[in-house]
Structure formats: structure tokens, C-alpha cells
Design an enzyme around this catalytic site. Structure first.
Site, PDB file in Angstrom:
ATOM      1  N   LYS A   1      -1.624  15.705  -6.619  1.00  0.00           N
ATOM      2  CA  LYS A   1      -0.770  15.381  -7.781  1.00  0.00           C
ATOM      3  C   LYS A   1       0.321  16.441  -7.966  1.00  0.00           C
ATOM      4  CE  LYS A   1      -2.233  11.480  -9.707  1.00  0.00           C
ATOM      5  NZ  LYS A   1      -1.361  10.289  -9.797  1.00  0.00           N
TER       6      LYS A   1
ATOM      7  N   TYR B   1      -7.610  16.301  -5.375  1.00  0.00           N
ATOM      8  CA  TYR B   1      -6.833  15.350  -6.182  1.00  0.00           C
ATOM      9  C   TYR B   1      -5.684  16.073  -6.888  1.00  0.00           C
ATOM     10  CZ  TYR B   1      -5.712  12.544 -10.341  1.00  0.00           C
ATOM     11  OH  TYR B   1      -5.055  11.862 -11.340  1.00  0.00           O
TER      12      TYR B   1
ATOM     13  N   SER C   1      -0.676  14.454 -13.828  1.00  0.00           N
ATOM     14  CA  SER C   1      -1.972  14.606 -14.495  1.00  0.00           C
ATOM     15  C   SER C   1      -2.192  16.015 -15.033  1.00  0.00           C
ATOM     16  CB  SER C   1      -3.071  14.288 -13.476  1.00  0.00           C
ATOM     17  OG  SER C   1      -4.321  14.713 -13.950  1.00  0.00           O
TER      18      SER C   1
ATOM     19  N   ASP D   1       0.862  -1.187   0.000  1.00  0.00           N
ATOM     20  CA  ASP D   1       0.000   0.000   0.000  1.00  0.00           C
ATOM     21  C   ASP D   1       0.891   1.227   0.000  1.00  0.00           C
ATOM     22  OD1 ASP D   1      -1.812   2.139   0.994  1.00  0.00           O
ATOM     23  OD2 ASP D   1      -3.196   0.462   1.262  1.00  0.00           O
TER      24      ASP D   1
ATOM     25  N   GLU E   1      -4.830  17.398 -14.777  1.00  0.00           N
ATOM     26  CA  GLU E   1      -5.653  18.046 -13.741  1.00  0.00           C
ATOM     27  C   GLU E   1      -4.831  19.068 -12.946  1.00  0.00           C
ATOM     28  OE1 GLU E   1      -9.327  18.308 -11.440  1.00  0.00           O
ATOM     29  OE2 GLU E   1      -8.923  17.448 -13.397  1.00  0.00           O
TER      30      GLU E   1
HETATM   31  P1  NAP Z   1      -7.303   3.670 -11.590  1.00  0.00           P
HETATM   32  O1  NAP Z   1      -7.937   2.782 -12.595  1.00  0.00           O
HETATM   33  O2  NAP Z   1      -8.158   4.374 -10.590  1.00  0.00           O
HETATM   34  O3  NAP Z   1      -6.188   2.815 -10.818  1.00  0.00           O
HETATM   35  C1  NAP Z   1      -5.640   3.244  -9.611  1.00  0.00           C
HETATM   36  C2  NAP Z   1      -4.873   2.092  -9.007  1.00  0.00           C
HETATM   37  O4  NAP Z   1      -4.301   2.508  -7.752  1.00  0.00           O
HETATM   38  C3  NAP Z   1      -5.721   0.852  -8.691  1.00  0.00           C
HETATM   39  O5  NAP Z   1      -4.960  -0.284  -9.021  1.00  0.00           O
HETATM   40  C4  NAP Z   1      -5.909   0.934  -7.186  1.00  0.00           C
HETATM   41  O6  NAP Z   1      -6.134  -0.320  -6.580  1.00  0.00           O
HETATM   42  C5  NAP Z   1      -4.551   1.478  -6.779  1.00  0.00           C
HETATM   43  N1  NAP Z   1      -4.520   2.081  -5.444  1.00  0.00           N
HETATM   44  C6  NAP Z   1      -5.393   2.978  -4.931  1.00  0.00           C
HETATM   45  N2  NAP Z   1      -5.019   3.313  -3.675  1.00  0.00           N
HETATM   46  C7  NAP Z   1      -3.879   2.620  -3.403  1.00  0.00           C
HETATM   47  C8  NAP Z   1      -3.020   2.529  -2.276  1.00  0.00           C
HETATM   48  N3  NAP Z   1      -3.264   3.231  -1.162  1.00  0.00           N
HETATM   49  N4  NAP Z   1      -1.935   1.712  -2.345  1.00  0.00           N
HETATM   50  C9  NAP Z   1      -1.705   0.979  -3.470  1.00  0.00           C
HETATM   51  N5  NAP Z   1      -2.498   1.001  -4.557  1.00  0.00           N
HETATM   52  C10 NAP Z   1      -3.564   1.820  -4.531  1.00  0.00           C
HETATM   53  O7  NAP Z   1      -6.451   4.819 -12.325  1.00  0.00           O
HETATM   54  P2  NAP Z   1      -5.884   4.875 -13.826  1.00  0.00           P
HETATM   55  O8  NAP Z   1      -6.884   5.535 -14.690  1.00  0.00           O
HETATM   56  O9  NAP Z   1      -5.331   3.550 -14.195  1.00  0.00           O
HETATM   57  O10 NAP Z   1      -4.698   5.924 -13.646  1.00  0.00           O
HETATM   58  C11 NAP Z   1      -3.387   5.490 -13.282  1.00  0.00           C
HETATM   59  C12 NAP Z   1      -2.642   6.670 -12.651  1.00  0.00           C
HETATM   60  O11 NAP Z   1      -2.562   7.739 -13.591  1.00  0.00           O
HETATM   61  C13 NAP Z   1      -3.311   7.261 -11.419  1.00  0.00           C
HETATM   62  O12 NAP Z   1      -2.300   7.725 -10.563  1.00  0.00           O
HETATM   63  C14 NAP Z   1      -4.095   8.449 -11.974  1.00  0.00           C
HETATM   64  O13 NAP Z   1      -4.294   9.415 -10.969  1.00  0.00           O
HETATM   65  C15 NAP Z   1      -3.142   8.921 -13.057  1.00  0.00           C
HETATM   66  N6  NAP Z   1      -3.739   9.594 -14.203  1.00  0.00           N
HETATM   67  C16 NAP Z   1      -4.784   9.023 -14.861  1.00  0.00           C
HETATM   68  C17 NAP Z   1      -5.308   9.648 -15.978  1.00  0.00           C
HETATM   69  C18 NAP Z   1      -6.462   9.044 -16.735  1.00  0.00           C
HETATM   70  O14 NAP Z   1      -7.097   9.778 -17.519  1.00  0.00           O
HETATM   71  N7  NAP Z   1      -6.735   7.756 -16.583  1.00  0.00           N
HETATM   72  C19 NAP Z   1      -4.752  10.864 -16.436  1.00  0.00           C
HETATM   73  C20 NAP Z   1      -3.665  11.389 -15.749  1.00  0.00           C
HETATM   74  C21 NAP Z   1      -3.144  10.746 -14.638  1.00  0.00           C
HETATM   75  P3  NAP Z   1      -7.674  -0.814  -6.258  1.00  0.00           P
HETATM   76  O15 NAP Z   1      -8.415  -0.746  -7.577  1.00  0.00           O
HETATM   77  O16 NAP Z   1      -7.488  -2.179  -5.723  1.00  0.00           O
HETATM   78  O17 NAP Z   1      -8.210   0.192  -5.293  1.00  0.00           O
HETATM   79  O1  G4F Z   2     -14.375  11.485 -16.314  1.00  0.00           O
HETATM   80  P1  G4F Z   2     -14.085  12.458 -15.245  1.00  0.00           P
HETATM   81  O2  G4F Z   2     -14.506  12.099 -13.872  1.00  0.00           O
HETATM   82  O3  G4F Z   2     -12.529  12.776 -15.335  1.00  0.00           O
HETATM   83  P2  G4F Z   2     -11.648  13.994 -14.773  1.00  0.00           P
HETATM   84  O4  G4F Z   2     -12.290  14.682 -13.638  1.00  0.00           O
HETATM   85  O5  G4F Z   2     -11.286  14.848 -15.944  1.00  0.00           O
HETATM   86  O6  G4F Z   2     -10.372  13.237 -14.215  1.00  0.00           O
HETATM   87  C1  G4F Z   2      -9.738  12.180 -14.947  1.00  0.00           C
HETATM   88  O7  G4F Z   2      -8.749  12.729 -15.784  1.00  0.00           O
HETATM   89  C2  G4F Z   2      -7.654  13.344 -15.093  1.00  0.00           C
HETATM   90  C3  G4F Z   2      -6.681  13.873 -16.179  1.00  0.00           C
HETATM   91  O8  G4F Z   2      -7.107  15.140 -16.594  1.00  0.00           O
HETATM   92  C4  G4F Z   2      -6.978  12.311 -14.223  1.00  0.00           C
HETATM   93  F1  G4F Z   2      -5.892  12.859 -13.609  1.00  0.00           F
HETATM   94  C5  G4F Z   2      -7.968  11.795 -13.196  1.00  0.00           C
HETATM   95  O9  G4F Z   2      -7.341  10.763 -12.417  1.00  0.00           O
HETATM   96  C6  G4F Z   2      -9.158  11.193 -13.933  1.00  0.00           C
HETATM   97  O10 G4F Z   2      -8.690  10.049 -14.614  1.00  0.00           O
HETATM   98  O11 G4F Z   2     -14.789  13.866 -15.603  1.00  0.00           O
HETATM   99  C7  G4F Z   2     -14.579  14.497 -16.851  1.00  0.00           C
HETATM  100  C8  G4F Z   2     -15.514  15.692 -16.969  1.00  0.00           C
HETATM  101  C9  G4F Z   2     -15.480  16.623 -15.756  1.00  0.00           C
HETATM  102  O12 G4F Z   2     -15.501  17.955 -16.192  1.00  0.00           O
HETATM  103  C10 G4F Z   2     -16.779  16.320 -15.011  1.00  0.00           C
HETATM  104  O13 G4F Z   2     -17.290  17.398 -14.260  1.00  0.00           O
HETATM  105  O14 G4F Z   2     -16.850  15.205 -17.038  1.00  0.00           O
HETATM  106  C11 G4F Z   2     -17.681  15.980 -16.183  1.00  0.00           C
HETATM  107  N1  G4F Z   2     -18.857  15.178 -15.816  1.00  0.00           N
HETATM  108  C12 G4F Z   2     -20.128  15.508 -16.133  1.00  0.00           C
HETATM  109  N2  G4F Z   2     -20.981  14.594 -15.624  1.00  0.00           N
HETATM  110  C13 G4F Z   2     -18.864  14.040 -15.114  1.00  0.00           C
HETATM  111  C14 G4F Z   2     -20.213  13.676 -14.980  1.00  0.00           C
HETATM  112  N3  G4F Z   2     -17.875  13.298 -14.574  1.00  0.00           N
HETATM  113  C15 G4F Z   2     -18.210  12.167 -13.901  1.00  0.00           C
HETATM  114  N4  G4F Z   2     -17.222  11.390 -13.372  1.00  0.00           N
HETATM  115  N5  G4F Z   2     -19.517  11.774 -13.739  1.00  0.00           N
HETATM  116  C16 G4F Z   2     -20.555  12.489 -14.269  1.00  0.00           C
HETATM  117  O15 G4F Z   2     -21.721  12.131 -14.102  1.00  0.00           O
END
Ligand code: NAP
Ligand code: G4F
Length: 329
Positions: A157, A153, A127, A60, A129
Site C-alpha cells: 500500500k 500488505y 490505508s 484483473d 496500515e
Molecule cells: P475487500 O472486501 O477485500 O475487497 C477487495 C476487492 O478487490 C474484491 O472485490 C476482490 O474481488 C477484488 N480483487 C482482489 N484481487 C483482485 C485483482 N487481482 N484484480 C481485480 N480485483 C481484485 O476490501 P474492502 O474492505 O472493500 O477494501 C477496499 C479497498 O480499501 C482495498 O484496497 C483495501 O485494501 C482498502 N482499505 C480497506 C480498509 C478497510 O478497513 N476495509 C481500510 C483501508 C483501506 P474478489 O472478492 O472477487 O476476490
Molecule cells: O480485522 P483485522 O484483520 O484488520 P487489520 O489487520 O487492521 O486490517 C484492516 O484494516 C486496514 C486499515 O487499517 C486495512 F487496510 C486492511 O485492508 C484491513 O481492512 O485485524 C484487526 C486487529 C489486528 O490487530 C489483529 O491482529 O485484530 C487483531 N485480531 C485478533 N484476533 C484478529 C484476530 N484479526 C483477525 N483478522 N482475526 C483474528 O482472529
């Protein structure tokens, strides 16, 4: 044989990255956070579970000793820190937990690496973000755009991004930030907006639901496919020096555009089914994201290959197949 450790291996990105590294003949170690229902935790790893080069260990990010233990076992040449509480809306409900995992968790990992294996190359999942509502005059965000986070968040980050740069400079460690814009896939958590829309549109199409409730429909995002972005992570760690890179498609769509595209694909009129619900709005919203990935293109040769349209079709088709199977059972 190269050895890599992935935190967050069972997440969306971790599972695709593990597949990519195994294809490249790496020995892959992954950290799993303990969950009371073990079956649900590794479903994204189903395709590679049992591979002799895949090793999963409990750990963790908030438990420094567990990180030391796994690093001593794995002796990784590359560490990909993908673990996080990654949901922006939920970070407003659990800000302290988010700071502990997504912020201080990174410091725990860096400190453990510094003590156990300081020559490992480290990738930090930073990110878009982090930019918040900071946008350059041409409408894009890039490596030089000021960071102005607007969620717990994003604040966590930014801490991780800065502590990585600090450890890189202070201890001469190879630590790189990938500043990734939104990336999605059928493995995306279904409470993120792309997969929520894909899943609910499929259910409505099959007569299993009759409405979709969303928050802010005016927000715009630069959405790419997770497979393209894990390739970028690997390329960032193969570069000859540690650096920070934006990865993005350079094209943005509003949530309303996303809804229109998906409902058009399933041949339904969104006006009949889609509502807004204040539960899904955020206390402070990041309105617009559009990334300039020219640095990654010029230095690494990285470019995204999968279009937004093909990705959304893949996600809707996944849920149509899922619910057709479910209905048959
Ligand atoms: P995700 O699907 O939410 O995966 C997050 C992972 O972190 C899961 O395997 C989760 O395990 C694990 N985790 C959570 N809390 C933990 C802890 N305390 N110790 C160890 N493991 C833990 O996220 P993702 O979309 O793959 O994104 C991967 C990374 O990129 C994240 O850091 C996210 O913030 C960053 N990121 C994502 C995006 C995007 O658009 N996807 C963009 C920019 C940056 P469990 O599922 O078992 O809880
Ligand atoms: O899909 P989202 O929740 O993604 P968000 O907030 O952009 O964050 C994701 O991308 C980030 C990179 O820019 C990562 F760092 C982060 O870990 C994550 O993967 O929301 C996207 C947009 C937002 O503006 C939100 O307000 O969609 C809008 N939205 C509108 N209705 C919604 C909803 N988002 C969610 N989750 N659920 C809704 O019902």
C-alpha cells in the site's frame, strides 16, 4: 451523466460505493476478477444487480491489457481503485501475490489510465496500515505521520500511495489518496476481526458453536462504518484539487473491548467462550491505530455518522437473522 469505474466493485467498499454512485445517477462500471463460482462473487451486489446503469466487466489488476480494454469501453470520468488482496494476516502467507495485486496492480491501472484517459479523476484506497507503529506524540496518526509499514500488505500500500503521488506530480494527473482507517459492516469478510466476533457470538448465542479463537486481543483499532467511508471517497474526488486525506473516527477500541461489547449485547460471558490461538497472531503486529480526520472535516466537510456501537449491533443482528433463517430451513 457522470461515469465511474470501480475496481473491487464486489468487495465490501465497492458494493456500497456502487450503490451510492447509482443513487447519484452515475453510470457505474465495475471490474470483476474471474472466479470459478460466479454465484458467490456478486452476492454483495444483489441489491443493484440488473440496474441498467451498472456494467460489470471481467478484468484483473495484474492484467494490464484487461485494464486498457475496460477503460476504453467505460471512458470513466472517475476511477476508484478499491481492488486489493486486503487481508493483513494473509499477506504474510502470500507476500509476493499481495505485492503484485496491492502494489504493482495500482501501477498497472495508473499506466493504463495515463495512456487511455489521462483526465480521469482517480481515487486510491490507501490505508492506515501504512503508518505501522508510527504514532504522533498526541497518540494520533494523520497525513503528516511518517509511514513505517509492518506487513507485506502495508508495504504494498505504501508503494501504491507513493506511485499515485508520483503520477500526480509527474504527469499532472488528478489522483487522490484516501488514507482510511478500519471500516466495517455486515458485508465485511468474516475473517476480519469485527465480523468474525459478530458472527461467532451470534452462533454461540443460537447454540451453533461453543468457542471463539482469536489472536492479539490487546491491539487497538479506530473502527468506523463502511457506508460513511465510501461517502468520503466520493467527496475526495469532488474536491477542486487532488490531495491526500485521512478518514477516521478518532476513537479507538481494543479487540478485547470489541469482544466485551458484542458478548454483552448477546447477553453472554465472553470468558466462557473466547480463547487465544497463536494461529491468528501476526509475525509483526501493528499495535495501535487512532486517526485524526480534521483535514477531511475542514476541507471536505466529511464526518463519520455511524457509531461503533450501532455498527456492531447491525453486524450481530445480521448474523442472528442469517442463522435463524438457516436453522429454520
Ligand atoms: P475487500 O472486501 O477485500 O475487497 C477487495 C476487492 O478487490 C474484491 O472485490 C476482490 O474481488 C477484488 N480483487 C482482489 N484481487 C483482485 C485483482 N487481482 N484484480 C481485480 N480485483 C481484485 O476490501 P474492502 O474492505 O472493500 O477494501 C477496499 C479497498 O480499501 C482495498 O484496497 C483495501 O485494501 C482498502 N482499505 C480497506 C480498509 C478497510 O478497513 N476495509 C481500510 C483501508 C483501506 P474478489 O472478492 O472477487 O476476490
Ligand atoms: O480485522 P483485522 O484483520 O484488520 P487489520 O489487520 O487492521 O486490517 C484492516 O484494516 C486496514 C486499515 O487499517 C486495512 F487496510 C486492511 O485492508 C484491513 O481492512 O485485524 C484487526 C486487529 C489486528 O490487530 C489483529 O491482529 O485484530 C487483531 N485480531 C485478533 N484476533 C484478529 C484476530 N484479526 C483477525 N483478522 N482475526 C483474528 O482472529
Amino acid at each position: 451523466m457522470k461515469t465511474a469505474l470501480i475496481t473491487g466493485i464486489n468487495g465490501q467498499d465497492g458494493s456500497y460505493l456502487a450503490e451510492l454512485l447509482l443513487e447519484k445517477n452515475y453510470k457505474v462500471w465495475g471490474i470483476l476478477k474471474r472466479n470459478s463460482v460466479a454465484e458467490n462473487q456478486t452476492y454483495r451486489l444483489d441489491g443493484i444487480y440488473g440496474n441498467p446503469n451498472l456494467h460489470l466487466e471481467y478484468g484483473d489488476l495484474t492484467d494490464f491489457a484487461s485494464l486498457v480494454r475496460v477503460l476504453q469501453l467505460a471512458k470513466p470520468m472517475e476511477v476508484y481503485n478499491l481492488a486489493a488482496q486486503s487481508h493483513v494476516r494473509i499477506s504474510f502467507d502470500q507476500p509476493i501475490y499481495t505485492a503484485q495485486v496491492t502494489g504493482v496492480g495500482t501501477l498497472n491501472l495508473l499506466e493504463a489510465i495515463r495512456l487511455v484517459c489521462p483526465t480521469s479523476r482517480v481515487y486510491q484506497a490507501s490505508s492506515s496500515e501504512m503508518f505501522g507503529n508510527s504514532i504522533d506524540a498526541d497518540g494520533f496518526q494523520r497525513e503528516t505521520t511518517p509511514l513505517n509499514p509492518v506487513s507485506p500488505y502495508a508495504c504494498a500500500k505504501v508503494f501504491s500511495y507513493n506511485i499515485c503521488r508520483n503520477y500526480r506530480n509527474a504527469y499532472n494527473m488528478f489522483i487522490s489518496n484516501g488514507i482510511l482507517f478500519n471500516h466495517e459492516s455486515p458485508r465485511r469478510g468474516s475473517n476480519f476481526v469485527t465480523n468474525k466476533v459478530a458472527k461467532e457470538a451470534a452462533k454461540i448465542k443460537l447454540g451453533l458453536s461453543d468457542k471463539l479463537s482469536l489472536g492479539n486481543m490487546d491491539a487497538t483499532r479506530d473502527w468506523g462504518h463502511a457506508k460513511d467511508y465510501v461517502r468520503a471517497m466520493w467527496m475526495i474526488l469532488q474536491h477542486n484539487s487532488a490531495d491526500d486525506f485521512v478518514c477516521a473516527t478518532g476513537i479507538s477500541h481494543s479487540v478485547q473491548d470489541l469482544v466485551n461489547y458484542v458478548f454483552d449485547y448477546v447477553e453472554l460471558d465472553p470468558r466462557q467462550y473466547v480463547r487465544t490461538d497463536k494461529r491468528y497472531f501476526r509475525p509483526e503486529e501493528l499495535r495501535d491505530l487512532k486517526g485524526d480526520a480534521n483535514k477531511a472535516k475542514e476541507i471536505l466537510g466529511w464526518e463519520p455518522e455511524i457509531t461503533f456501537q450501532d455498527m456492531m449491533k447491525e453486524m450481530v443482528d445480521y448474523w442472528l437473522d442469517y442463522y435463524k433463517g438457516h436453522v429454520k430451513k
